[in-house]
Design an enzyme around this catalytic site. Structure first.
Site, mmCIF file in Angstrom:
data_model
loop_
_atom_site.group_PDB
_atom_site.id
_atom_site.type_symbol
_atom_site.label_atom_id
_atom_site.label_comp_id
_atom_site.label_asym_id
_atom_site.label_seq_id
_atom_site.Cartn_x
_atom_site.Cartn_y
_atom_site.Cartn_z
ATOM 1 N N LYS A 49 -3.854 -3.401 -2.270
ATOM 2 C CA LYS A 49 -4.275 -4.513 -3.102
ATOM 3 C C LYS A 49 -5.774 -4.770 -2.965
ATOM 4 C CE LYS A 49 0.097 -6.826 -2.132
ATOM 5 N NZ LYS A 49 0.694 -7.943 -1.376
ATOM 6 N N GLY A 50 -6.364 -4.284 -1.889
ATOM 7 C CA GLY A 50 -7.724 -4.674 -1.513
ATOM 8 C C GLY A 50 -8.786 -4.463 -2.566
ATOM 9 N N GLU A 55 -12.151 2.101 -3.884
ATOM 10 C CA GLU A 55 -11.595 1.620 -2.613
ATOM 11 C C GLU A 55 -12.346 0.370 -2.158
ATOM 12 O OE1 GLU A 55 -9.507 1.467 -0.347
ATOM 13 O OE2 GLU A 55 -8.727 3.398 0.324
ATOM 14 N N ASP A 115 -12.623 2.961 6.732
ATOM 15 C CA ASP A 115 -12.766 2.746 8.174
ATOM 16 C C ASP A 115 -12.681 4.122 8.846
ATOM 17 O OD1 ASP A 115 -12.728 1.794 10.746
ATOM 18 O OD2 ASP A 115 -10.940 0.584 10.547
ATOM 19 N N VAL A 157 -13.303 -7.505 8.638
ATOM 20 C CA VAL A 157 -13.823 -8.415 7.609
ATOM 21 C C VAL A 157 -12.744 -8.729 6.575
ATOM 22 C CG1 VAL A 157 -16.243 -7.679 7.836
ATOM 23 C CG2 VAL A 157 -14.719 -6.446 6.262
HETATM 24 P P1 5GP Z 1 -8.855 3.820 7.087
HETATM 25 O O1 5GP Z 1 -7.686 4.663 6.734
HETATM 26 O O2 5GP Z 1 -10.138 4.246 6.433
HETATM 27 O O3 5GP Z 1 -9.015 3.678 8.598
HETATM 28 O O4 5GP Z 1 -8.501 2.352 6.644
HETATM 29 C C1 5GP Z 1 -8.625 1.958 5.353
HETATM 30 C C2 5GP Z 1 -7.779 0.746 5.089
HETATM 31 O O5 5GP Z 1 -7.644 -0.089 6.249
HETATM 32 C C3 5GP Z 1 -8.450 -0.093 4.030
HETATM 33 O O6 5GP Z 1 -8.083 0.293 2.720
HETATM 34 C C4 5GP Z 1 -7.967 -1.487 4.411
HETATM 35 O O7 5GP Z 1 -6.706 -1.710 3.838
HETATM 36 C C5 5GP Z 1 -7.810 -1.444 5.913
HETATM 37 N N1 5GP Z 1 -9.004 -1.953 6.617
HETATM 38 C C6 5GP Z 1 -9.865 -1.258 7.397
HETATM 39 N N2 5GP Z 1 -10.825 -2.060 7.875
HETATM 40 C C7 5GP Z 1 -10.577 -3.295 7.384
HETATM 41 C C8 5GP Z 1 -11.235 -4.578 7.526
HETATM 42 O O8 5GP Z 1 -12.250 -4.770 8.197
HETATM 43 N N3 5GP Z 1 -10.666 -5.609 6.843
HETATM 44 C C9 5GP Z 1 -9.549 -5.487 6.079
HETATM 45 N N4 5GP Z 1 -9.084 -6.576 5.470
HETATM 46 N N5 5GP Z 1 -8.911 -4.308 5.938
HETATM 47 C C10 5GP Z 1 -9.414 -3.224 6.578
#
Ligand code: 5GP
Length: 176
Positions: free
Chosen positions: A40-41, A96, A100, A150
Site C-alpha cells: 500500500k505504501g 516504490e 531498504d 520512517v
Molecule cells: P526491503 O525489502 O527493501 O528491505 O523493504 C522494503 C519494504 O519494507 C518497503 O516497501 C516497506 O514496506 C518496508 N519498509 C522498509 N523500511 C521502512 C520504513 O522505514 N518505514 C516503513 N513504513 N516501511 C519500511
C-alpha cells in the site's frame, strides 16, 4: 509509537516529485509507460508522480506482503494482489515507496521481467543508505535517507500515519 520529527517536509517532497516527473517525461518521450505501484505504501507517491509526468501513461497496482516481523523484510514476498495489465512489450516503471534491503524489489523485478516487458525500471521515493543486500540499479530515487524507520506520505506503522503529508521519523521502532 508516535510520529516524531519531520525528516522530509511536504514542500521538499513536492519539489523532488516534480523533478522526478520531469526526468521521466524526458526519458520516456514518445513512449507510453505503464506505472506499477506497489501497495500500500506507494499509493500517495503514485498519485503525485503520475500527475508530474506529462506523457500518456497507464497505472496499475500490485500488493505484496512480506512474511515475518512487521517492520523488517524477510525477503520472502507474497503477492496479495496481482496486476490487471499484461506487461508484454510494455515500458514498465515500478513505483516504490522505499527500498531498504532491496529484497522486496529484487523479488518483484524478477517476477515482472519474466512477463516480457519491453523495459523495466524502478522509481523509489526513498532509499536507505548502505542497507541494500542485493545489487540494484535504481535510476529514479527521490531521497537517500539514513537507516531509521520512517512513516508518512503513504508509509505506515501498523497501518497508521499513511496520511501524513511529510516523512517522519518514528520513535520506538527497532531497525536492524
Ligand atoms: P526491503 O525489502 O527493501 O528491505 O523493504 C522494503 C519494504 O519494507 C518497503 O516497501 C516497506 O514496506 C518496508 N519498509 C522498509 N523500511 C521502512 C520504513 O522505514 N518505514 C516503513 N513504513 N516501511 C519500511
Amino acid at each position: 509509537m508516535t510520529p516524531g520529527e519531520v525528516v522530509i517536509s511536504e514542500e521538499e517532497i513536492q519539489r523532488r516529485v516534480a523533478e522526478l516527473g520531469q526526468a521521466i517525461t524526458t526519458d520516456y518521450a514518445g513512449r507510453h509507460p505503464l506505472l506499477i505501484g506497489v501497495l500500500k505504501g506507494a499509493f500517495v507517491f503514485m498519485a503525485d508522480l503520475a500527475r508530474a509526468i506529462a506523457l500518456p501513461l497507464e497505472i496499475d497496482f500490485m500488493a505484496v506482503s512480506s512474511y515475518g516481523a512487521a517492520t523488517k523484510t524477510s525477503g520472502i514476498v507474497r503477492i496479495v494482489k496481482d496486476l490487471d495489465a499484461d506487461l508484454t512489450d510494455r515500458h514498465v516503471l515500478i513505483v516504490e515507496d522505499i527500498v531498504d534491503s532491496g529484497l522486496t524489489l529484487s523479488y518483484l523485478r524478477k517476477g515482472l521481467l519474466a512477463r516480457g516487458p519491453a523495459s523495466l525500471e524502478v522509481c523509489s521515493l526513498l532509499m536507505k543508505k548502505g542497507q541494500q543486500r542485493v545489487n540494484l540499479e535504481i535510476p529514479y530515487v527521490g531521497f537517500e535517507i539514513p537507516p531509521d524507520f520512517v512513516a508518512g506520505y503513504g508509509l505506515d506503522v501498523a497501518e497508521r500515519y499513511r496520511n501524513l503529508r511529510g516523512i517522519h521519523l518514528v520513535d520506538g521502532v527497532e531497525e536492524s
